[in-house]
Scaffold this motif. Sequence first.
Motif, PDB file in Angstrom:
ATOM      1  N   ILE A   1      30.428  33.965  53.561  1.00 34.28           N
ATOM      2  CA  ILE A   1      31.522  34.038  52.585  1.00 34.28           C
ATOM      3  C   ILE A   1      30.993  33.794  51.182  1.00 34.28           C
ATOM      4  CG2 ILE A   1      33.604  32.836  51.801  1.00 34.28           C
ATOM      5  CD1 ILE A   1      34.323  32.493  54.789  1.00 34.28           C
ATOM      6  N   GLU A   2      30.116  32.807  51.028  1.00 36.55           N
ATOM      7  CA  GLU A   2      29.546  32.527  49.710  1.00 36.55           C
ATOM      8  C   GLU A   2      28.729  33.716  49.205  1.00 36.55           C
ATOM      9  OE1 GLU A   2      27.313  28.902  49.869  1.00 36.55           O
ATOM     10  OE2 GLU A   2      29.090  27.683  50.269  1.00 36.55           O
ATOM     11  N   LYS A   3      27.969  34.338  50.093  1.00 33.93           N
ATOM     12  CA  LYS A   3      27.150  35.495  49.712  1.00 33.93           C
ATOM     13  C   LYS A   3      28.046  36.650  49.265  1.00 33.93           C
ATOM     14  CE  LYS A   3      23.915  38.826  51.625  1.00 33.93           C
ATOM     15  NZ  LYS A   3      23.297  39.323  52.863  1.00 33.93           N
ATOM     16  N   GLU A   4      29.085  36.953  50.034  1.00 35.01           N
ATOM     17  CA  GLU A   4      29.996  38.039  49.683  1.00 35.01           C
ATOM     18  C   GLU A   4      30.750  37.726  48.392  1.00 35.01           C
ATOM     19  OE1 GLU A   4      30.348  41.098  51.162  1.00 35.01           O
ATOM     20  OE2 GLU A   4      28.557  40.442  52.233  1.00 35.01           O
ATOM     21  N   GLY A   5      31.113  36.472  48.199  1.00 37.45           N
ATOM     22  CA  GLY A   5      31.791  36.064  46.973  1.00 37.45           C
ATOM     23  C   GLY A   5      30.897  36.261  45.760  1.00 37.45           C
ATOM     24  N   GLN A   6      29.621  35.935  45.899  1.00 37.67           N
ATOM     25  CA  GLN A   6      28.686  36.106  44.786  1.00 37.67           C
ATOM     26  C   GLN A   6      28.508  37.586  44.459  1.00 37.67           C
ATOM     27  OE1 GLN A   6      27.427  33.587  42.912  1.00 37.67           O
ATOM     28  NE2 GLN A   6      26.783  35.246  41.593  1.00 37.67           N
ATOM     29  N   ILE A   7      28.458  38.424  45.473  1.00 40.07           N
ATOM     30  CA  ILE A   7      28.357  39.869  45.251  1.00 40.07           C
ATOM     31  C   ILE A   7      29.578  40.356  44.478  1.00 40.07           C
ATOM     32  CG2 ILE A   7      28.406  42.117  46.411  1.00 40.07           C
ATOM     33  CD1 ILE A   7      26.686  40.827  48.637  1.00 40.07           C
ATOM     34  N   TYR A   8      30.754  39.871  44.847  1.00 36.19           N
ATOM     35  CA  TYR A   8      31.994  40.262  44.168  1.00 36.19           C
ATOM     36  C   TYR A   8      31.975  39.811  42.710  1.00 36.19           C
ATOM     37  CZ  TYR A   8      36.959  40.577  43.078  1.00 36.19           C
ATOM     38  OH  TYR A   8      38.154  40.866  42.488  1.00 36.19           O
ATOM     39  N   VAL A   9      31.570  38.574  42.467  1.00 35.77           N
ATOM     40  CA  VAL A   9      31.525  38.040  41.103  1.00 35.77           C
ATOM     41  C   VAL A   9      30.529  38.846  40.267  1.00 35.77           C
ATOM     42  CG1 VAL A   9      30.818  36.050  39.715  1.00 35.77           C
ATOM     43  CG2 VAL A   9      32.304  35.730  41.699  1.00 35.77           C
ATOM     44  N   ASP A  10      29.367  39.151  40.839  1.00 31.15           N
ATOM     45  CA  ASP A  10      28.365  39.943  40.111  1.00 31.15           C
ATOM     46  C   ASP A  10      28.917  41.312  39.744  1.00 31.15           C
ATOM     47  OD1 ASP A  10      26.594  37.835  40.325  1.00 31.15           O
ATOM     48  OD2 ASP A  10      25.483  38.707  42.012  1.00 31.15           O
ATOM     49  N   ARG A  11      29.621  41.943  40.675  1.00 27.09           N
ATOM     50  CA  ARG A  11      30.195  43.259  40.405  1.00 27.09           C
ATOM     51  C   ARG A  11      31.248  43.181  39.300  1.00 27.09           C
ATOM     52  NH1 ARG A  11      32.921  45.054  45.182  1.00 27.09           N
ATOM     53  NH2 ARG A  11      34.909  44.838  44.131  1.00 27.09           N
ATOM     54  N   MET A  12      32.068  42.145  39.332  1.00 28.19           N
ATOM     55  CA  MET A  12      33.093  41.984  38.288  1.00 28.19           C
ATOM     56  C   MET A  12      32.445  41.760  36.916  1.00 28.19           C
ATOM     57  SD  MET A  12      36.119  42.331  39.498  1.00 28.19           S
ATOM     58  CE  MET A  12      35.530  43.580  40.619  1.00 28.19           C
ATOM     59  N   GLN A  13      31.384  40.986  36.862  1.00 25.74           N
ATOM     60  CA  GLN A  13      30.689  40.752  35.593  1.00 25.74           C
ATOM     61  C   GLN A  13      30.062  42.046  35.080  1.00 25.74           C
ATOM     62  OE1 GLN A  13      27.966  37.578  36.514  1.00 25.74           O
ATOM     63  NE2 GLN A  13      29.460  35.984  35.983  1.00 25.74           N
ATOM     64  N   LYS A  14      29.496  42.831  35.977  1.00 25.86           N
ATOM     65  CA  LYS A  14      28.889  44.101  35.578  1.00 25.86           C
ATOM     66  C   LYS A  14      29.955  45.045  35.013  1.00 25.86           C
ATOM     67  CE  LYS A  14      26.103  47.887  37.372  1.00 25.86           C
ATOM     68  NZ  LYS A  14      25.479  48.476  38.576  1.00 25.86           N
ATOM     69  N   GLU A  15      31.113  45.122  35.676  1.00 23.74           N
ATOM     70  CA  GLU A  15      32.191  45.983  35.184  1.00 23.74           C
ATOM     71  C   GLU A  15      32.703  45.495  33.825  1.00 23.74           C
ATOM     72  OE1 GLU A  15      35.262  46.356  38.110  1.00 23.74           O
ATOM     73  OE2 GLU A  15      33.920  47.290  39.570  1.00 23.74           O
ATOM     74  N   LYS A  16      32.780  44.192  33.649  1.00 23.19           N
ATOM     75  CA  LYS A  16      33.233  43.623  32.389  1.00 23.19           C
ATOM     76  C   LYS A  16      32.262  43.987  31.256  1.00 23.19           C
ATOM     77  CE  LYS A  16      34.644  39.199  30.385  1.00 23.19           C
ATOM     78  NZ  LYS A  16      34.748  37.748  30.634  1.00 23.19           N
ATOM     79  N   GLU A  17      30.953  43.901  31.547  1.00 28.34           N
ATOM     80  CA  GLU A  17      29.948  44.269  30.545  1.00 28.34           C
ATOM     81  C   GLU A  17      30.033  45.757  30.204  1.00 28.34           C
ATOM     82  OE1 GLU A  17      26.172  43.053  32.100  1.00 28.34           O
ATOM     83  OE2 GLU A  17      26.668  40.919  31.977  1.00 28.34           O
ATOM     84  N   GLU A  18      30.252  46.586  31.217  1.00 31.81           N
ATOM     85  CA  GLU A  18      30.361  48.026  30.979  1.00 31.81           C
ATOM     86  C   GLU A  18      31.585  48.337  30.113  1.00 31.81           C
ATOM     87  OE1 GLU A  18      30.314  49.994  34.752  1.00 31.81           O
ATOM     88  OE2 GLU A  18      28.225  49.460  35.147  1.00 31.81           O
ATOM     89  N   LYS A  19      32.704  47.683  30.362  1.00 33.93           N
ATOM     90  CA  LYS A  19      33.905  47.888  29.548  1.00 33.93           C
ATOM     91  C   LYS A  19      33.656  47.427  28.114  1.00 33.93           C
ATOM     92  CE  LYS A  19      37.381  47.575  33.163  1.00 33.93           C
ATOM     93  NZ  LYS A  19      38.569  46.831  33.657  1.00 33.93           N
ATOM     94  N   LYS A  20      32.925  46.317  27.977  1.00 32.57           N
ATOM     95  CA  LYS A  20      32.627  45.801  26.647  1.00 32.57           C
ATOM     96  C   LYS A  20      31.732  46.778  25.873  1.00 32.57           C
ATOM     97  CE  LYS A  20      31.018  41.578  24.410  1.00 32.57           C
ATOM     98  NZ  LYS A  20      30.448  40.250  24.636  1.00 32.57           N
ATOM     99  N   LYS A  21      30.770  47.395  26.575  1.00 35.23           N
ATOM    100  CA  LYS A  21      29.883  48.378  25.934  1.00 35.23           C
ATOM    101  C   LYS A  21      30.693  49.605  25.494  1.00 35.23           C
ATOM    102  CE  LYS A  21      25.532  47.286  28.247  1.00 35.23           C
ATOM    103  NZ  LYS A  21      24.498  47.763  29.166  1.00 35.23           N
ATOM    104  N   LEU A  22      31.639  50.043  26.336  1.00 35.21           N
ATOM    105  CA  LEU A  22      32.448  51.201  25.992  1.00 35.21           C
ATOM    106  C   LEU A  22      33.321  50.920  24.774  1.00 35.21           C
ATOM    107  CD1 LEU A  22      33.580  52.523  29.495  1.00 35.21           C
ATOM    108  CD2 LEU A  22      31.960  53.587  27.923  1.00 35.21           C
ATOM    109  N   LYS A  23      33.839  49.697  24.665  1.00 29.65           N
ATOM    110  CA  LYS A  23      34.674  49.334  23.519  1.00 29.65           C
ATOM    111  C   LYS A  23      33.856  49.306  22.230  1.00 29.65           C
ATOM    112  CE  LYS A  23      38.634  46.685  25.022  1.00 29.65           C
ATOM    113  NZ  LYS A  23      39.299  45.379  24.973  1.00 29.65           N
ATOM    114  N   THR A  24      32.630  48.793  22.301  1.00 28.87           N
ATOM    115  CA  THR A  24      31.818  48.673  21.093  1.00 28.87           C
ATOM    116  C   THR A  24      31.295  50.023  20.633  1.00 28.87           C
ATOM    117  OG1 THR A  24      29.829  48.180  22.394  1.00 28.87           O
ATOM    118  CG2 THR A  24      31.103  46.311  21.559  1.00 28.87           C
TER     119      THR A  24
END
Length: 61
Positions: A36-59
């Motif tokens: 569960i911890e491993k899958e949770g970390q994968i999910y958090v990493d994916r969310m952070q990556k998507e957030k960074e991509e959205k931030k790059k698109l905005k800038t």
Amino acid sequence: MSLPIWIYVVVAGIFISAFMAVKTAKEDRDMEEEWIEKEGQIYVDRMQKEKEEKKKLKTTS
């Protein structure tokens, strides 16, 4: 009054079986928590990556 030896063997078998059941349940719980911890970390990493991509698109806009 002495009990037959097979009764002692049966009682010992019951205790050993109970011990193994508890041990196995703990190992399973530990493995499940690790998964569960491993899958949770994968999910958090994916969310952070998507957030960074959205931030790059905005800038760049």
